[in-house]
Design a protein around this motif. Structure first.
Motif, short mmCIF file in Angstrom:
data_model
loop_
_atom_site.label_atom_id
_atom_site.label_comp_id
_atom_site.label_asym_id
_atom_site.label_seq_id
_atom_site.Cartn_x
_atom_site.Cartn_y
_atom_site.Cartn_z
N LEU A 1 0.84 -1.21 0.00
CA LEU A 1 0.00 0.00 0.00
C LEU A 1 0.86 1.25 0.00
CD1 LEU A 1 -2.88 -0.88 2.49
CD2 LEU A 1 -3.10 -0.43 0.05
N SER B 1 1.80 2.21 -3.28
CA SER B 1 0.63 2.47 -4.13
C SER B 1 0.20 1.26 -4.97
CB SER B 1 0.89 3.69 -5.02
OG SER B 1 1.12 4.80 -4.22
N GLN B 2 0.29 0.07 -4.38
CA GLN B 2 -0.23 -1.12 -5.06
C GLN B 2 -1.52 -1.56 -4.37
OE1 GLN B 2 2.77 -4.24 -5.09
NE2 GLN B 2 4.37 -2.71 -5.40
N ALA B 3 -2.47 -2.08 -5.16
CA ALA B 3 -3.73 -2.59 -4.58
C ALA B 3 -3.45 -3.90 -3.84
CB ALA B 3 -4.74 -2.80 -5.68
N ASP C 1 -5.33 -7.30 -1.32
CA ASP C 1 -6.51 -7.96 -0.76
C ASP C 1 -6.28 -8.15 0.73
OD1 ASP C 1 -8.08 -8.22 -3.03
OD2 ASP C 1 -6.96 -9.98 -3.69
N ARG D 1 -10.88 -5.78 -1.17
CA ARG D 1 -9.89 -5.21 -2.11
C ARG D 1 -9.62 -3.76 -1.71
NH1 ARG D 1 -6.15 -7.22 -5.36
NH2 ARG D 1 -5.79 -6.03 -7.24
N ASN E 1 -7.61 -0.33 -2.70
CA ASN E 1 -6.86 0.34 -3.76
C ASN E 1 -5.92 1.39 -3.17
OD1 ASN E 1 -7.99 -1.01 -6.01
ND2 ASN E 1 -9.90 0.08 -5.60
#
Ligand code: C5P
Length: 244
Positions: A94, A97-99, A101, A119, A121
């Protein structure tokens, strides 16, 4: 951002990356101290930003059959009750800046594999909330601001009894037994000692509107979003350049 290439006015790549990274806030404190209320108020006031809330509860280990049979003897307040490796990996993604779960946790069923996972984002602000979010140095290192919610033990116990009997359908004897056996000792041994890592200590949790206002002001300053920049979006770029 003070970091620059030696002898030039150019910021280094790492300085630029750092600037672009989301602002990560850790909110720690004893069980039922008002952490969630503090987070909700920060989120409400930052309504014009992309904010995500991550709960440490989502990273509870699943219990084995044996542990489930004797769940009253399981210590949910010990640092080892959490899958911290997974928390570090999720937070790191995060932060870049990656999504990701994130598992959903079922308090009644003691399971963290409720389907579907949530999920999450990329966002401008990430808030990580939980009793032991300051315990692991790797998690602390990913935080830009650390808040400890400091609420009297009797208030926390009263809230905990209400919450566990109403929301989690537990009986009062079991709640008090868990409190004296695990919750209170773990607060003294593991949670309270992490208060020293906090940048800000909020007495009375969500009731402390002044503290929340000051925190939100600071976050806005850090995000470089003064009112003028919102009215004239182009100024945002100019101002960012000056900050670098
Ligand atoms: O929301 P809060 O910070 O209070 O959540 C952490 C608390 O949840 C811990 O004190 C732990 O005892 C409790 N817990 C529980 N049952 C679970 C998981 C956590 O009572 N299945």
């Amino acid at each position: 951002l003070e970091e620059r290439k030696a002898g030039t006015e150019e910021p280094t790549t790492s300085a630029i990356d750092e600037y672009k990274q989301p602002f990560v806030i850790g909110v720690a404190g004893g069980s039922a101290s008002g952490k969630t209320a503090v987070c909700d108020m920060i989120i409400q006031q930052l309504h014009d930003q992309r904010v995500v809330l991550v709960n440490q509860d989502s990273f509870y280990h699943n219990l084995t059959e044996e542990e489930l049979k004797r769940v009253q003897e399981y210590n949910f307040d010990h640092p080892e009750a959490f899958d911290t490796e997974r928390l570090v990996s999720v937070l790191d993604k995060l932060k870049h800046s990656q999504a990701v779960d994130i598992p959903k946790y079922d308090f009644k069923g003691y399971k963290n594999n409720v389907f579907p996972a949530r999920r999450v984002n990329p966002a401008d602000v990430i808030i990580l909330e939980g009793i032991l979010v300051f315990h692991d140095p790797r998690v602390r290192a990913l935080m830009n601001m650390k808040i400890f919610v400091d609420t009297d033990a009797d208030v926390r116990l009263a809230r905990r009894i209400k919450r566990d009997t109403a929301d989690n359908a537990r009986n009062i004897e079991a709640v008090l037994d868990q409190y004296s056996k695990f919750v209170k000792p773990a607060f003294d041994d593991f949670i309270l000692p992490t208060k020293k890592y906090a940048d800000i200590i909020i007495p009375r949790g969500g009731d402390n509107h002044v503290a929340i206002d000051l925190i939100v002001q600071h976050i806005r300053t850090k995000l470089g979003q003064h009112d003028l920049c919102k009215i004239y979006p182009n100024l945002y770029v100019i101002q960012s350049t000056f900050q670098i």
